[in-house]
Scaffold this motif. Sequence first.
Motif, PDB file in Angstrom:
ATOM      1  N   THR A 261       0.858  -1.199   0.000  1.00  0.00           N
ATOM      2  CA  THR A 261       0.000   0.000   0.000  1.00  0.00           C
ATOM      3  C   THR A 261       0.888   1.241   0.000  1.00  0.00           C
ATOM      4  O   THR A 261       2.041   1.215   0.441  1.00  0.00           O
ATOM      5  CB  THR A 261      -0.920   0.045   1.214  1.00  0.00           C
ATOM      6  N   VAL A 262       0.299   2.328  -0.448  1.00  0.00           N
ATOM      7  CA  VAL A 262       0.954   3.650  -0.370  1.00  0.00           C
ATOM      8  C   VAL A 262      -0.046   4.658   0.209  1.00  0.00           C
ATOM      9  O   VAL A 262      -1.224   4.658  -0.155  1.00  0.00           O
ATOM     10  CB  VAL A 262       1.463   4.094  -1.757  1.00  0.00           C
ATOM     11  N   ARG A 263       0.430   5.449   1.124  1.00  0.00           N
ATOM     12  CA  ARG A 263      -0.401   6.523   1.716  1.00  0.00           C
ATOM     13  C   ARG A 263       0.193   7.859   1.271  1.00  0.00           C
ATOM     14  O   ARG A 263       1.401   8.103   1.415  1.00  0.00           O
ATOM     15  CB  ARG A 263      -0.408   6.414   3.237  1.00  0.00           C
ATOM     16  N   ILE A 264      -0.697   8.752   0.806  1.00  0.00           N
ATOM     17  CA  ILE A 264      -0.256  10.019   0.211  1.00  0.00           C
ATOM     18  C   ILE A 264      -0.959  11.173   0.935  1.00  0.00           C
ATOM     19  O   ILE A 264      -2.190  11.161   1.097  1.00  0.00           O
ATOM     20  CB  ILE A 264      -0.566  10.070  -1.302  1.00  0.00           C
ATOM     21  N   LYS A 265      -0.175  12.181   1.311  1.00  0.00           N
ATOM     22  CA  LYS A 265      -0.725  13.374   1.962  1.00  0.00           C
ATOM     23  C   LYS A 265       0.201  14.557   1.698  1.00  0.00           C
ATOM     24  O   LYS A 265       1.416  14.373   1.503  1.00  0.00           O
ATOM     25  CB  LYS A 265      -0.866  13.160   3.470  1.00  0.00           C
ATOM     26  N   SER A 266      -0.381  15.781   1.721  1.00  0.00           N
ATOM     27  CA  SER A 266       0.427  16.976   1.455  1.00  0.00           C
ATOM     28  C   SER A 266       1.400  17.226   2.599  1.00  0.00           C
ATOM     29  O   SER A 266       1.194  16.810   3.736  1.00  0.00           O
ATOM     30  CB  SER A 266      -0.468  18.197   1.260  1.00  0.00           C
ATOM     31  N   VAL A 267       2.473  17.964   2.281  1.00  0.00           N
ATOM     32  CA  VAL A 267       3.494  18.324   3.256  1.00  0.00           C
ATOM     33  C   VAL A 267       3.162  19.703   3.843  1.00  0.00           C
ATOM     34  O   VAL A 267       2.819  20.628   3.090  1.00  0.00           O
ATOM     35  CB  VAL A 267       4.883  18.336   2.586  1.00  0.00           C
ATOM     36  N   PRO A 268       3.226  19.901   5.195  1.00  0.00           N
ATOM     37  CA  PRO A 268       2.945  21.216   5.777  1.00  0.00           C
ATOM     38  C   PRO A 268       3.889  22.284   5.238  1.00  0.00           C
ATOM     39  O   PRO A 268       5.073  22.016   4.972  1.00  0.00           O
ATOM     40  CB  PRO A 268       3.162  21.002   7.277  1.00  0.00           C
ATOM     41  N   GLY A 269       3.341  23.515   5.085  1.00  0.00           N
ATOM     42  CA  GLY A 269       4.146  24.616   4.583  1.00  0.00           C
ATOM     43  C   GLY A 269       3.286  25.822   4.314  1.00  0.00           C
ATOM     44  O   GLY A 269       2.065  25.831   4.579  1.00  0.00           O
ATOM     45  N   PRO A 270       3.868  26.884   3.770  1.00  0.00           N
ATOM     46  CA  PRO A 270       3.097  28.098   3.470  1.00  0.00           C
ATOM     47  C   PRO A 270       1.984  27.822   2.486  1.00  0.00           C
ATOM     48  O   PRO A 270       2.144  27.056   1.537  1.00  0.00           O
ATOM     49  CB  PRO A 270       4.156  29.043   2.881  1.00  0.00           C
ATOM     50  N   LEU A 271       0.830  28.531   2.688  1.00  0.00           N
ATOM     51  CA  LEU A 271      -0.334  28.277   1.851  1.00  0.00           C
ATOM     52  C   LEU A 271      -0.142  28.799   0.440  1.00  0.00           C
ATOM     53  O   LEU A 271      -0.769  28.301  -0.497  1.00  0.00           O
ATOM     54  CB  LEU A 271      -1.571  28.928   2.483  1.00  0.00           C
ATOM     55  N   ARG A 272       0.696  29.785   0.240  1.00  0.00           N
ATOM     56  CA  ARG A 272       0.835  30.357  -1.084  1.00  0.00           C
ATOM     57  C   ARG A 272       1.767  29.552  -1.993  1.00  0.00           C
ATOM     58  O   ARG A 272       1.952  29.883  -3.149  1.00  0.00           O
ATOM     59  CB  ARG A 272       1.372  31.796  -0.955  1.00  0.00           C
ATOM     60  N   GLU A 273       2.406  28.503  -1.468  1.00  0.00           N
ATOM     61  CA  GLU A 273       3.293  27.673  -2.278  1.00  0.00           C
ATOM     62  C   GLU A 273       2.587  26.388  -2.719  1.00  0.00           C
ATOM     63  O   GLU A 273       1.673  25.910  -2.040  1.00  0.00           O
ATOM     64  CB  GLU A 273       4.567  27.328  -1.476  1.00  0.00           C
ATOM     65  N   GLN A 274       3.050  25.850  -3.880  1.00  0.00           N
ATOM     66  CA  GLN A 274       2.525  24.569  -4.378  1.00  0.00           C
ATOM     67  C   GLN A 274       2.912  23.479  -3.388  1.00  0.00           C
ATOM     68  O   GLN A 274       4.088  23.308  -3.077  1.00  0.00           O
ATOM     69  CB  GLN A 274       3.140  24.237  -5.750  1.00  0.00           C
ATOM     70  N   PRO A 275       1.941  22.706  -2.832  1.00  0.00           N
ATOM     71  CA  PRO A 275       2.299  21.734  -1.799  1.00  0.00           C
ATOM     72  C   PRO A 275       2.943  20.470  -2.362  1.00  0.00           C
ATOM     73  O   PRO A 275       2.374  19.825  -3.259  1.00  0.00           O
ATOM     74  CB  PRO A 275       0.954  21.414  -1.145  1.00  0.00           C
ATOM     75  N   PRO A 276       4.125  20.059  -1.895  1.00  0.00           N
ATOM     76  CA  PRO A 276       4.644  18.722  -2.215  1.00  0.00           C
ATOM     77  C   PRO A 276       3.773  17.679  -1.524  1.00  0.00           C
ATOM     78  O   PRO A 276       2.932  18.004  -0.681  1.00  0.00           O
ATOM     79  CB  PRO A 276       6.059  18.741  -1.638  1.00  0.00           C
ATOM     80  N   ILE A 277       4.010  16.413  -1.868  1.00  0.00           N
ATOM     81  CA  ILE A 277       3.265  15.329  -1.224  1.00  0.00           C
ATOM     82  C   ILE A 277       4.264  14.375  -0.582  1.00  0.00           C
ATOM     83  O   ILE A 277       5.420  14.274  -1.007  1.00  0.00           O
ATOM     84  CB  ILE A 277       2.357  14.585  -2.218  1.00  0.00           C
ATOM     85  N   ARG A 278       3.788  13.698   0.458  1.00  0.00           N
ATOM     86  CA  ARG A 278       4.612  12.706   1.145  1.00  0.00           C
ATOM     87  C   ARG A 278       4.011  11.317   0.859  1.00  0.00           C
ATOM     88  O   ARG A 278       2.818  11.106   1.079  1.00  0.00           O
ATOM     89  CB  ARG A 278       4.634  12.971   2.640  1.00  0.00           C
ATOM     90  N   LEU A 279       4.858  10.410   0.384  1.00  0.00           N
ATOM     91  CA  LEU A 279       4.413   9.066   0.070  1.00  0.00           C
ATOM     92  C   LEU A 279       5.013   8.117   1.094  1.00  0.00           C
ATOM     93  O   LEU A 279       6.237   8.126   1.339  1.00  0.00           O
ATOM     94  CB  LEU A 279       4.848   8.645  -1.340  1.00  0.00           C
ATOM     95  N   ARG A 280       4.163   7.310   1.705  1.00  0.00           N
ATOM     96  CA  ARG A 280       4.615   6.298   2.670  1.00  0.00           C
ATOM     97  C   ARG A 280       4.216   4.926   2.110  1.00  0.00           C
ATOM     98  O   ARG A 280       3.030   4.609   2.020  1.00  0.00           O
ATOM     99  CB  ARG A 280       3.973   6.528   4.038  1.00  0.00           C
TER     100      ARG A 280
END
Length: 509
Positions: A454-473
């Motif tokens: 399985t893979v779990r995907i969620k955005s990375v915390p950071g400033p709202l005005r920037e394009q959010p990276p994602i974290r894959l586990r």
Amino acid sequence: MTSDNRLAPARRVLTALLATGLLALGPCASAGADDSPGLESFLDTVASPRGASYAVAVDTSGSMADDDSYDKVRAVLPTFLKSLRAEDRVCLIPFSDGASACEMVSPDEALQKLDDTLPASPDGTASNFGRAFEQALDGLQRTDTDACGVLLLSDAELVAPDDPRYRDFKAKGWSALRRQASGLPSDRSLTGYGISLRPGTDVKNVLAKVFPSYRMLDTSGTRISEAMTQAQDDTRLRQAALSVDGDRGRGIAVSWPGVRKGGSVPAASDIRVRLTATTKALPVRLTGLGIDGLPEGVALASALPRSVDLKPGESKDLDLSLRSTTAHGEGWSGGSDPQTWNLSVTGKVSTPLASAARRYVGKDVRLADAPAGGPLAVAGTVRTTTDPVRWTVLVGLLLVLLLPCGLWLLRRHRPVQGTVSAEAVDARVPLQIPLQGRREVTADLSPLLDGSGTVRIKSVPGPLREQPPIRLRCRTAGRPEREIVCPPGQTVLLCGIEFHYTALPAQRM
């Protein structure tokens, strides 16, 4: 002609002299002089109702027959006794080689006994001032008045050769007399007055020996009547000064007749407030009279007097009524509730004789500034309406408090919209994983693997005005979880699978 009419010219002269002398005491004496009553009126108002005590020592030695000095004294004494007030006390002490006892009586009684007390003519062989003062001080110590005066009328010669206590001014008896004269209580005042029927210094010297406070009123024997009147006025001035000091801290007491202590009254009932002067000598005045503690919407049905004047110890009642028995208020919700209002009397306490006290006796009146007394509990009703301002303020405060929390949550869980493509080496069709909002997305990787995963995907915390990276586990069978961060538009390798993150156009910066 009455005694008051006979004394009027002399009193007017002495009043002017006393007032002039007192004005010279300092600049404070002239303050408010235009509003001050006359000296006689001031003394009649303020002097203690207990009266004053006078011990009149009359020399009856043979030398008093010279120049008719003794006859002059006998002629003046009735007028002096008639000028005293009914509450005054007086004793006559004829003295020569010895002295008569000082029995304090009323002025009328002293006048009736005048001929029996004083001899018709002076025939004594000595002028023993010390024995006269012994009797005077003994008599004054038994009286209950707060102002005392000893009047010495003599031809100015000390003659006591047979008395070792008072033979001359070096004798030992004088120190004992001075201790006795100085030993009166602090709330009493004593002054020795000298009226010399013939020029000389012995009368002044003996007064200085015995009395801490003394005055020579006449040294010529030509103004006996005026001098005795001046002694009386001076004694009353001292009495007025004691009265002003005695009223220090006093003023007006407030009470509520008909209401038991700690009780209350209904708002619809009539209210009576009693103002009582707690002073013993000074009249008092209450200005700026008001009732404090009335809630919004409740007012008095009639206006209060602008000022209230009270004589010492006098009481006056004011009847009050409330125009409304229901108060109005705004709160979180509407409704009617019982409430208790604590009403109190406010105002400024003063005396109309303040400037006169400074002018005539050099005293600043120090009364209590405001009325004293407990409040009255009044049972009424309060009708409450919803307060929109209060709710608006509350909502605004909540928004102010919640805004930082919301921003923190948004930065912690940034929304993402896009697709993650997962492609294995052996798989002919890649796996498409859509991303929606801020929630974590979990996808099954078993189609791309030999086993489960399985893979779990969620955005990375950071400033709202920037394009959010994602974290894959990623977790696969038999292997620990591994993770990697993938920026938008890039490809990463994880668990043997290539993941490519494509953000929707709306998410691009």
